[in-house]
Design a protein around this motif. Structure first.
Motif, mmCIF file in Angstrom:
data_model
loop_
_atom_site.group_PDB
_atom_site.id
_atom_site.type_symbol
_atom_site.label_atom_id
_atom_site.label_comp_id
_atom_site.label_asym_id
_atom_site.label_seq_id
_atom_site.Cartn_x
_atom_site.Cartn_y
_atom_site.Cartn_z
ATOM 1 N N ALA A 104 1.318 12.192 -9.884
ATOM 2 C CA ALA A 104 1.090 12.808 -8.577
ATOM 3 C C ALA A 104 0.449 14.188 -8.718
ATOM 4 O O ALA A 104 -0.396 14.580 -7.906
ATOM 5 N N GLY A 105 0.849 14.933 -9.772
ATOM 6 C CA GLY A 105 0.303 16.272 -9.949
ATOM 7 C C GLY A 105 -1.063 16.302 -10.611
ATOM 8 O O GLY A 105 -1.919 17.099 -10.241
ATOM 9 N N GLN A 106 -1.296 15.398 -11.581
ATOM 10 C CA GLN A 106 -2.523 15.436 -12.361
ATOM 11 C C GLN A 106 -3.657 14.623 -11.748
ATOM 12 O O GLN A 106 -4.823 14.983 -11.878
ATOM 13 N N ALA A 107 -3.304 13.502 -11.118
ATOM 14 C CA ALA A 107 -4.346 12.614 -10.604
ATOM 15 C C ALA A 107 -4.404 12.593 -9.081
ATOM 16 O O ALA A 107 -5.126 11.774 -8.502
ATOM 17 N N SER A 108 -3.648 13.492 -8.449
ATOM 18 C CA SER A 108 -3.629 13.569 -6.977
ATOM 19 C C SER A 108 -3.292 12.227 -6.334
ATOM 20 O O SER A 108 -3.824 11.861 -5.292
ATOM 21 N N ILE A 109 -2.400 11.478 -6.982
ATOM 22 C CA ILE A 109 -1.916 10.213 -6.425
ATOM 23 C C ILE A 109 -0.684 10.509 -5.581
ATOM 24 O O ILE A 109 0.182 11.285 -6.001
ATOM 25 N N PRO A 110 -0.566 9.943 -4.384
ATOM 26 C CA PRO A 110 0.650 10.144 -3.592
ATOM 27 C C PRO A 110 1.901 9.758 -4.397
ATOM 28 O O PRO A 110 1.889 8.771 -5.135
ATOM 29 N N ARG A 111 2.939 10.554 -4.263
ATOM 30 C CA ARG A 111 4.135 10.333 -5.087
ATOM 31 C C ARG A 111 4.723 8.939 -4.876
ATOM 32 O O ARG A 111 5.152 8.276 -5.835
ATOM 33 N N LEU A 112 4.757 8.467 -3.639
ATOM 34 C CA LEU A 112 5.323 7.151 -3.378
ATOM 35 C C LEU A 112 4.495 6.059 -4.054
ATOM 36 O O LEU A 112 5.035 5.083 -4.578
ATOM 37 N N THR A 113 3.171 6.237 -4.077
ATOM 38 C CA THR A 113 2.309 5.271 -4.754
ATOM 39 C C THR A 113 2.599 5.252 -6.255
ATOM 40 O O THR A 113 2.644 4.188 -6.890
ATOM 41 N N ALA A 114 2.791 6.442 -6.841
ATOM 42 C CA ALA A 114 3.111 6.512 -8.273
ATOM 43 C C ALA A 114 4.460 5.857 -8.559
ATOM 44 O O ALA A 114 4.627 5.188 -9.590
ATOM 45 N N LEU A 115 5.412 6.029 -7.663
ATOM 46 C CA LEU A 115 6.709 5.387 -7.839
ATOM 47 C C LEU A 115 6.580 3.872 -7.747
ATOM 48 O O LEU A 115 7.210 3.127 -8.520
ATOM 49 N N ARG A 116 5.742 3.402 -6.823
ATOM 50 C CA ARG A 116 5.518 1.956 -6.704
ATOM 51 C C ARG A 116 4.922 1.388 -7.992
ATOM 52 O O ARG A 116 5.230 0.266 -8.394
ATOM 53 N N ALA A 117 4.052 2.161 -8.634
ATOM 54 C CA ALA A 117 3.412 1.680 -9.863
ATOM 55 C C ALA A 117 4.434 1.387 -10.948
ATOM 56 O O ALA A 117 4.237 0.488 -11.786
ATOM 57 N N MET A 118 5.542 2.118 -10.950
ATOM 58 C CA MET A 118 6.578 1.868 -11.954
ATOM 59 C C MET A 118 7.264 0.533 -11.721
ATOM 60 O O MET A 118 7.724 -0.117 -12.666
#
Length: 417
Positions: free
Chosen positions: A182-196
């Motif tokens: 979320a911090g490095q690639a400007s991805i929404p945090r919820l989207t990054a959590l979904r990726a996991m």
């Protein structure tokens, strides 16, 4: 070099590294699959409350989801115990791995619908605890018990548990990945959590491939085909006692312990992940030492006399006035509390006849899963109501009672080989 030789050579090297002497090499895929599943469980247990809160749900909903996942695991384990003998264990394991893949996709896709999350939690394989309480457990234990005997079996189960603990610790470190993305690639945090969760599903597919490498015929048999006979009484006693332990453990599954750390001391997700990584390393070290301790003082003594002080530490941690003291007590608990995991499994396998082992594994696993499924919702409600210390204190007190009752009930029973 003949075709397949590099693969066979790699497999032989992995077998020498992971398997103790005197163990059937066919146990190797089970250990590798356990490591992968534990890695996924390690980050899922910590990420689950953060994911649900980020998706707009509250503390109470976290407890409900955690309870539902464990109810689903209990129902699946019960189904394996009742009807698993109709299918080969390899087929059941492969089916469970595909269900794991579907679970990851389901959570990643339907986070905005609580009803959909409940359904996926109920039928899926998500594990919010620090240990393995899933349908995989009795199936893998039954096959592992046939791969070794005596002290080699205890060592094999210790390796199985240690791999799980180390991999879960590594998985706990991965909880910082979503915030980093979320911090490095400007991805929404919820989207990054979904990726996991998508990664969780992908790991399920790799586990499915590993189970394909298991031999169709196994000494453990296709499942719990032989019912409990002469060992029924002792297995019933153990199942009842293990249920108390599991109910208590459900009050402080990793997802809820993470929630406690986040609420009580304001830890960040990355800091919580670091805590679970270090505690996982301590748990792995204790499980590695468990066979040596058991060889000197016996399986039952190892189960009881390492568990008691660990539970005292949990109660004290709940009442600790500051973070360093609480973490110190929790680390001591981690260094002691998991020694009973490999010894408990080896004890059950040794206390019954070889033909009863698959049935005994399912019979003890089902009540544990059912009991563990009841308590996370209660713990979530207590945390939501502001009783921050109550789940940890209740867990510790109940587990101390379990330790004393187990010692009194089983001290006269002598396990076989």
């Amino acid at each position: 070099m003949p075709a397949g030789a590099p693969d066979l050579s790699l497999r032989a090297a992995a077998a020498r590294l992971l398997l103790p002497a005197g163990v059937d090499p066919d146990a190797l895929p089970l250990l590798v699959a356990r490591a992968l599943r534990a890695f996924a469980d390690g980050y899922m247990a910590v990420l689950l409350p953060a994911f649900l809160l980020a998706a707009g749900w509250g503390t109470q909903e976290v407890g409900v989801i955690a309870t539902t996942t464990m109810i689903g695991s209990a129902m699946a384990t019960l189904a394996v115990g009742a009807w698993g003998h109709r299918f080969h264990s390899r087929s059941l394991l492969r089916g469970a791995a595909l269900l794991m893949a579907a679970t990851g996709v389901g959570f990643a896709t339907w986070s905005s619908s609580f009803l959909a999350l409940l359904v996926v939690a109920l039928v899926g394989t998500l594990n919010p605890s620090s240990g393995d309480v899933s349908v995989f457990l009795p199936l893998e234990h039954a096959r592992l018990s046939a791969a070794a005997a005596g002290q080699a079996r205890t060592t094999l189960f210790a390796r199985y548990s240690v791999l799980g603990a180390l991999s879960a610790a590594a998985g706990a470190l991965a909880v910082g990945v979503p915030d980093w993305l979320a911090g490095q690639a400007s991805i929404p945090r919820l989207t990054a959590l979904r990726a996991m969760f998508v990664l969780y599903g992908a790991i399920g597919l790799v586990v499915w491939w590993l189970y394909r490498r298991l031999p169709q015929a196994a000494a453990a048999g296709p499942g719990p085909a032989v019912p409990l006979g002469p060992s029924r009484g002792v297995v019933v006693r153990l199942a009842a006692l293990f249920s108390v332990d599991a109910f208590a453990g459900g009050l402080v599954v990793n997802s809820l312990l993470a929630l406690w750390l986040l609420q009580r001391f304001g830890l960040s997700l990355t800091q919580a992940g670091s805590f679970f990584f270090l505690s996982g390393l301590l748990s792995a070290a204790s499980q590695l030492a468990a066979p040596l301790v058991a060889q000197r003082i016996g399986l039952l003594n190892t189960m009881v006399f390492t568990h008691l002080p660990a539970n005292v530490c949990l109660v004290l941690a709940a009442l600790a006035p500051n973070l360093p003291l609480a973490l110190g007590l929790l680390f001591v608990r981690s260094a002691l509390s998991q020694m009973d995991v490999p010894t408990r499994t080896a004890y059950v396998m040794a206390i019954v006849t070889p033909a009863e082992r698959p049935a005994a594994s399912s019979f003890t696993a089902v009540p544990r899963s059912l009991a563990a499924a009841l308590s996370p919702m209660l713990s979530g409600a207590l945390l939501s109501a502001g009783f921050i210390a109550a789940p940890l204190v209740a867990c510790g007190v109940l587990k101390i009672g379990y330790d004393l009752a187990l010692w009194r009930a089983m001290r006269s029973e002598k396990p076989g080989s």
